[in-house]
Structure formats: structure tokens, C-alpha cells
Design a protein around this motif. Structure first.
Motif, PDB file in Angstrom:
ATOM      1  N   ILE A  11      97.587  47.190  88.518  1.00 19.36           N
ATOM      2  CA  ILE A  11      98.304  48.164  87.689  1.00 19.36           C
ATOM      3  C   ILE A  11      98.060  47.868  86.206  1.00 19.36           C
ATOM      4  O   ILE A  11      97.807  48.786  85.417  1.00 19.36           O
ATOM      5  N   SER A  12      98.100  46.601  85.841  1.00 21.33           N
ATOM      6  CA  SER A  12      97.866  46.219  84.449  1.00 21.33           C
ATOM      7  C   SER A  12      96.447  46.565  84.010  1.00 21.33           C
ATOM      8  O   SER A  12      96.230  47.029  82.881  1.00 21.33           O
ATOM      9  N   ILE A  13      95.481  46.355  84.882  1.00 17.01           N
ATOM     10  CA  ILE A  13      94.095  46.694  84.565  1.00 17.01           C
ATOM     11  C   ILE A  13      93.965  48.200  84.361  1.00 17.01           C
ATOM     12  O   ILE A  13      93.387  48.658  83.375  1.00 17.01           O
ATOM     13  N   THR A  14      94.527  48.971  85.277  1.00 15.50           N
ATOM     14  CA  THR A  14      94.460  50.431  85.173  1.00 15.50           C
ATOM     15  C   THR A  14      95.144  50.915  83.907  1.00 15.50           C
ATOM     16  O   THR A  14      94.625  51.785  83.193  1.00 15.50           O
ATOM     17  N   ARG A  15      96.291  50.353  83.593  1.00 20.90           N
ATOM     18  CA  ARG A  15      97.024  50.741  82.385  1.00 20.90           C
ATOM     19  C   ARG A  15      96.190  50.431  81.140  1.00 20.90           C
ATOM     20  O   ARG A  15      96.137  51.233  80.206  1.00 20.90           O
ATOM     21  N   SER A  16      95.520  49.284  81.131  1.00 19.35           N
ATOM     22  CA  SER A  16      94.707  48.934  79.959  1.00 19.35           C
ATOM     23  C   SER A  16      93.507  49.873  79.819  1.00 19.35           C
ATOM     24  O   SER A  16      93.135  50.229  78.703  1.00 19.35           O
ATOM     25  N   THR A  20      93.320  52.233  76.515  1.00 18.64           N
ATOM     26  CA  THR A  20      92.138  52.058  75.670  1.00 18.64           C
ATOM     27  C   THR A  20      91.311  53.331  75.618  1.00 18.64           C
ATOM     28  O   THR A  20      90.812  53.710  74.551  1.00 18.64           O
ATOM     29  N   PHE A  21      91.173  54.031  76.740  1.00 17.22           N
ATOM     30  CA  PHE A  21      90.416  55.274  76.747  1.00 17.22           C
ATOM     31  C   PHE A  21      91.085  56.319  75.857  1.00 17.22           C
ATOM     32  O   PHE A  21      90.425  56.964  75.039  1.00 17.22           O
ATOM     33  N   GLU A  22      92.387  56.474  75.998  1.00 17.47           N
ATOM     34  CA  GLU A  22      93.095  57.462  75.190  1.00 17.47           C
ATOM     35  C   GLU A  22      93.025  57.109  73.706  1.00 17.47           C
ATOM     36  O   GLU A  22      92.853  57.991  72.862  1.00 17.47           O
ATOM     37  N   GLN A  23      93.116  55.828  73.365  1.00 23.62           N
ATOM     38  CA  GLN A  23      93.001  55.414  71.964  1.00 23.62           C
ATOM     39  C   GLN A  23      91.584  55.650  71.456  1.00 23.62           C
ATOM     40  O   GLN A  23      91.392  56.133  70.329  1.00 23.62           O
ATOM     41  N   TYR A  24      90.591  55.322  72.262  1.00 21.86           N
ATOM     42  CA  TYR A  24      89.200  55.551  71.869  1.00 21.86           C
ATOM     43  C   TYR A  24      88.957  57.042  71.613  1.00 21.86           C
ATOM     44  O   TYR A  24      88.354  57.414  70.610  1.00 21.86           O
ATOM     45  N   ILE A  76      87.116  52.065  86.369  1.00 18.74           N
ATOM     46  CA  ILE A  76      87.071  52.709  85.054  1.00 18.74           C
ATOM     47  C   ILE A  76      86.740  54.189  85.219  1.00 18.74           C
ATOM     48  O   ILE A  76      87.405  55.053  84.637  1.00 18.74           O
ATOM     49  N   ASN A  77      85.719  54.489  86.016  1.00 15.72           N
ATOM     50  CA  ASN A  77      85.333  55.890  86.239  1.00 15.72           C
ATOM     51  C   ASN A  77      86.459  56.693  86.879  1.00 15.72           C
ATOM     52  O   ASN A  77      86.715  57.836  86.493  1.00 15.72           O
ATOM     53  N   GLU A  78      87.138  56.101  87.842  1.00 20.94           N
ATOM     54  CA  GLU A  78      88.261  56.787  88.498  1.00 20.94           C
ATOM     55  C   GLU A  78      89.393  57.045  87.509  1.00 20.94           C
ATOM     56  O   GLU A  78      89.988  58.126  87.508  1.00 20.94           O
ATOM     57  N   SER A  79      89.676  56.061  86.673  1.00 22.15           N
ATOM     58  CA  SER A  79      90.762  56.209  85.694  1.00 22.15           C
ATOM     59  C   SER A  79      90.445  57.289  84.672  1.00 22.15           C
ATOM     60  O   SER A  79      91.302  58.116  84.341  1.00 22.15           O
ATOM     61  N   ILE A  80      89.225  57.298  84.172  1.00 25.62           N
ATOM     62  CA  ILE A  80      88.820  58.317  83.204  1.00 25.62           C
ATOM     63  C   ILE A  80      88.875  59.699  83.852  1.00 25.62           C
ATOM     64  O   ILE A  80      89.387  60.652  83.251  1.00 25.62           O
ATOM     65  N   ALA A  81      88.373  59.811  85.065  1.00 21.27           N
ATOM     66  CA  ALA A  81      88.404  61.107  85.767  1.00 21.27           C
ATOM     67  C   ALA A  81      89.837  61.590  85.940  1.00 21.27           C
ATOM     68  O   ALA A  81      90.133  62.771  85.738  1.00 21.27           O
ATOM     69  N   ARG A  82      90.741  60.687  86.285  1.00 22.39           N
ATOM     70  CA  ARG A  82      92.147  61.066  86.477  1.00 22.39           C
ATOM     71  C   ARG A  82      92.756  61.569  85.162  1.00 22.39           C
ATOM     72  O   ARG A  82      93.473  62.567  85.142  1.00 22.39           O
TER      73      ARG A  82
END
Length: 127
Positions: A11-16, A20-24, A76-82
Motif C-alpha cells: 500500500i505504501s509503495i502504491t501510494r508513493s 509522485t505521479f500526480e506531483q510530476y 507503476i504501470n497499473e497505478s498510472i493507468a488507474r
């Protein structure tokens, strides 16, 4: 390897990744033309090594394992896609539409996170 991590660590990895993606994306004004996956990964690596408390919980042999990095790339790809597939809320759409009519602007947004960025941008313009 990733699958064997504790649920809290995952969960912590996914949250980071998400933060980070949203900030970037905010840093590049959600511009597709400016997006470079290498830059995002560099931002994420900087975040996890300097700010993420969970990073120290991963054993060194896992951190440097190629299989672990492949599994992280999938995550990372799954998180960005979501993030990109999460539609803006009705409240966001209404607020943005009203602000844009008032200000005479036309910012496009395709997901909830980008709508949040546009809302902030419009609020700053109003000030």
C-alpha cells in the motif's frame, strides 16, 4: 518478490507511486508533450530514497533484484493507468465548468487527478 511483501508495504509503495505521479504531472502542467517516463521514474526514485519511510524496510537483496524491478514496473504501470482512468467527479466537472465560464478559459481534463489540477489552477487565476 513484490507479492511476498506485507500488505502495508505494498500500500505504501502504491501510494508513493500515485503521489509522485500526480506531483510530476502537476510540475509539467499535465502536458502530454512534456511527459517523459524517465523523468517520472527519476522523481519517484528520488522520493523513495529521500522521503519514503517504507524504503528502508525492503531488504537490500530485494532492492537490487531484477525480478523485483520488473514487478515494480508492472505496479507503476497499473497505478498510472488507474489514475488516468479515474473519471472526474460530477462536483469537479460542475465547479470547473462554472469557473471556466466565469473566467473565459477552456482547460481540458480527462481524469480526476487532472481535474484537481485544473481546479487549483482556476482558483489561482481567480485570486
Amino acid at each position: 518478490m513484490y507479492k511476498n511483501l506485507s500488505p502495508n508495504l505494498k500500500i505504501s509503495i502504491t501510494r508513493s507511486i500515485t503521489q509522485t505521479f500526480e506531483q510530476y504531472m502537476t510540475d509539467i502542467a499535465w502536458s502530454e508533450d512534456k511527459f517523459r517516463i524517465e523523468d517520472f521514474i527519476s522523481s519517484w526514485q528520488e522520493y523513495i530514497t529521500s522521503k519514503a519511510l517504507w524504503y528502508s524496510e525492503i531488504p537490500e537483496e530485494i532492492k537490487y533484484n531484477e525480478e523485483f524491478h520488473e514487478e515494480l514496473a508492472v505496479r507503476i504501470n497499473e497505478s498510472i493507468a488507474r489514475i488516468l482512468q479515474d473519471p472526474p467527479t460530477e462536483k469537479q466537472i460542475a465547479a470547473i465548468q462554472m469557473a471556466q465560464e466565469e473566467l473565459g478559459t477552456h482547460y481540458e481534463y480527462n481524469c480526476k487527478a487532472e481535474a484537481t489540477y485544473v481546479e487549483g489552477l482556476l482558483k489561482n487565476i481567480k485570486k
